[in-house]
Design an enzyme around this catalytic site. Sequence first.
Site, short mmCIF file in Angstrom:
data_model
loop_
_atom_site.label_atom_id
_atom_site.label_comp_id
_atom_site.label_asym_id
_atom_site.label_seq_id
_atom_site.Cartn_x
_atom_site.Cartn_y
_atom_site.Cartn_z
N SER A 127 13.49 13.26 -7.52
CA SER A 127 12.42 14.07 -6.91
C SER A 127 12.51 15.49 -7.43
CB SER A 127 12.57 14.07 -5.39
OG SER A 127 11.73 15.05 -4.80
N TYR A 140 17.11 14.57 2.37
CA TYR A 140 16.45 13.92 1.24
C TYR A 140 16.96 14.49 -0.08
CZ TYR A 140 12.61 12.16 -1.66
OH TYR A 140 11.87 11.53 -2.62
#
Length: 249
Positions: A127, A140
């Site tokens: 990401s 995350y």
Amino acid sequence: MKTVLITGTSSGYGRETALYFHSQGWNVIATMRTPRPGVLPESDRLRVVELDVTRPESITAAFEAEGPIDVLVNNAGVPSISVFEGTPMARVREVFETNTFGVMATTQAVLPQFRERGSGVVVNVTSSVVLGHMPLSAVYKASKMAIEGFTASLALELAPFGVQAKTVEPGACVTTNFAARATNGGSLDALVPAPYAAFAKKAMDDFTGQDVFTKESDVAETVWRAVHDMTGQLRFPAGPDAVWLAQAK
């Protein structure tokens, strides 16, 4: 004809990547934790297979059933948005079980065939949160940063055998269901302790107010480029916002 196995293809980046590789003439093994009809087109070059990356027996069964592959794309992931103080440790473990340990487990399952054959590519989808300082993403980001470090070291271990490992770093995409999944279908407000409410609201407003976003096709095309890149590049930002963050580092 080459074969790619992609995890997490029921929607978003995984589905688009499966469609892209199929359009390029590849055999595609599209895995989903819960296979659903109609998600992907019927084709003799596209097989939908059940695979839960958090269950070792599911990984073993899928790889044994499908046979040799040329590329593994670890795309399956669990999103998480909240302030860390308000995130239960059970949720932290759930995120890491899929985003980190699941990626490691599927990678370990495929390495013997890649090493013995002297070729193969592992692409781990992380990401753009790894590229900048972003609030509400502590858990995350930690799960994805772990995979960035894992892949960097893994690439060195595999290089003598002609096997490659790389990461693709997608930017923010408004057409996936990331936010809904990150809050388990609820509202962010319910997950944020009251003292953080104003901070969290501003952070979300800043995020949704940005000018450029990533499309699913950006990620699919970048995965394709990473698979075919022979320059030794390790990390591939995907989408204009991710590219900007990478260049700003």
